[in-house]
Design a protein around this motif. Structure first.
Motif, short mmCIF file in Angstrom:
data_model
loop_
_atom_site.label_atom_id
_atom_site.label_comp_id
_atom_site.label_asym_id
_atom_site.label_seq_id
_atom_site.Cartn_x
_atom_site.Cartn_y
_atom_site.Cartn_z
N PRO A 159 19.68 -11.00 7.64
CA PRO A 159 18.97 -10.28 6.67
C PRO A 159 18.87 -11.22 5.20
N MET A 160 19.85 -11.70 4.98
CA MET A 160 19.67 -12.77 3.72
C MET A 160 18.60 -13.91 4.01
N ILE A 161 18.50 -14.29 5.14
CA ILE A 161 17.27 -15.70 5.16
C ILE A 161 15.94 -14.77 5.18
N THR A 162 16.01 -13.68 5.66
CA THR A 162 14.63 -12.93 5.70
C THR A 162 14.21 -12.50 4.27
N ASP A 163 15.24 -12.21 3.34
CA ASP A 163 15.33 -11.82 2.02
C ASP A 163 14.63 -13.31 1.24
N LEU A 164 15.37 -14.21 1.52
CA LEU A 164 14.95 -15.45 0.74
C LEU A 164 13.57 -16.16 1.17
N TYR A 165 13.12 -15.70 2.50
CA TYR A 165 11.93 -15.99 2.89
C TYR A 165 10.71 -15.26 2.11
N LEU A 166 10.90 -14.09 2.12
CA LEU A 166 9.96 -13.13 1.57
C LEU A 166 9.92 -13.48 0.08
N ALA A 167 11.18 -13.69 -0.56
CA ALA A 167 10.99 -13.86 -2.03
C ALA A 167 10.09 -15.41 -2.19
N LEU A 168 10.41 -16.27 -1.53
CA LEU A 168 9.54 -17.41 -1.55
C LEU A 168 7.95 -17.07 -1.36
N GLU A 169 7.73 -16.53 -0.36
CA GLU A 169 6.60 -16.17 -0.07
C GLU A 169 5.80 -15.44 -1.35
N PHE A 170 6.63 -14.37 -1.86
CA PHE A 170 5.99 -13.68 -2.96
C PHE A 170 5.97 -14.36 -4.20
N GLU A 171 6.83 -15.59 -4.37
CA GLU A 171 6.84 -16.36 -5.68
C GLU A 171 5.41 -17.24 -5.71
N LYS A 173 -8.19 -2.29 1.85
CA LYS A 173 -6.91 -1.47 1.80
C LYS A 173 -5.75 -2.46 1.81
N ILE A 174 -4.80 -2.10 0.99
CA ILE A 174 -3.42 -2.77 0.63
C ILE A 174 -2.66 -2.77 2.03
N THR A 175 -2.07 -3.97 2.27
CA THR A 175 -1.32 -4.02 3.52
C THR A 175 0.34 -3.70 3.17
N GLN A 176 0.95 -3.51 4.08
CA GLN A 176 2.54 -3.39 3.66
C GLN A 176 3.08 -4.77 3.00
N GLU A 177 2.49 -5.75 3.18
CA GLU A 177 2.93 -7.00 2.37
C GLU A 177 2.49 -6.77 1.16
N GLY A 178 1.40 -6.40 0.93
CA GLY A 178 0.74 -5.98 -0.33
C GLY A 178 1.74 -5.21 -1.14
N ILE A 179 2.02 -4.11 -0.77
CA ILE A 179 3.04 -3.28 -1.28
C ILE A 179 4.37 -3.69 -1.67
N ALA A 180 4.71 -4.42 -0.68
CA ALA A 180 6.10 -5.11 -1.12
C ALA A 180 6.11 -6.16 -2.06
N PHE A 181 4.66 -6.81 -2.21
CA PHE A 181 4.59 -7.80 -3.19
C PHE A 181 4.59 -7.19 -4.53
N LEU A 182 4.03 -6.17 -4.65
CA LEU A 182 4.10 -5.26 -6.09
C LEU A 182 5.23 -4.92 -6.31
N ASN A 183 6.20 -4.28 -5.35
CA ASN A 183 7.45 -3.79 -5.66
C ASN A 183 8.32 -4.96 -5.94
N TYR A 184 8.02 -6.11 -5.55
CA TYR A 184 8.63 -7.38 -5.94
C TYR A 184 8.57 -7.89 -7.15
N ILE A 185 7.48 -7.94 -7.64
CA ILE A 185 7.01 -8.42 -8.91
C ILE A 185 7.43 -7.32 -10.09
N THR A 186 7.30 -6.04 -9.74
CA THR A 186 7.54 -5.08 -10.68
C THR A 186 9.47 -4.88 -10.79
N ALA A 187 10.00 -5.21 -9.58
CA ALA A 187 11.36 -5.18 -9.82
C ALA A 187 11.84 -6.49 -10.84
#
Length: 117
Positions: free
Chosen positions: A10-22, A94-108
């Protein structure tokens, strides 16, 4: 296998997503962020491509130097193909689930949402 049972997954997954969103945030224009929020607020409904083009054209008027050699198609492809935060279907965009997660990430992260472009 042992590696998939690791508590590190789970930590590796979170880090990967953070890198992609950055990476997405580093290259995205403010007008594209605006489009993502607009799509998110539609609650799963599609937005006609023409409305996205209007957002692009408004931004092009404000920042002509940035958009001088940047066509609408390239602006849209960054969101659909390169970052996969929106998808295009027969009804529009249409926004994807990745798009929603990206918006959540930059908002957080309290990232600045009214970027140039």
């Amino acid at each position: 296998s042992v590696i998939w049972d690791s508590p590190l997954i789970p930590m590796i997954t979170d880090l990967y997503l953070a890198l992609e969103f950055e990476k997405i945030y580093r290259l995205i224009f403010g007008s594209q962020i605006h489009l993502l929020f607009l799509l998110r607020d539609k609650g799963g409904s599609s937005l006609p491509v023409g409305e996205a083009r209007n957002i692009y054209l408004e931004s092009k008027e404000i920042w002509p130097d940035i958009y001088k050699n940047y066509a609408f198609e390239a602006w849209l492809q960054y969101l659909t193909i390169h970052s996969e935060v929106i998808e295009e279907n027969e009804k529009g965009l249409k926004i994807t689930q990745e798009g929603i997660a990206f918006l959540n990430y930059i908002t957080a992260k309290n990232y600045y949402l009214k970027r140039v472009g």
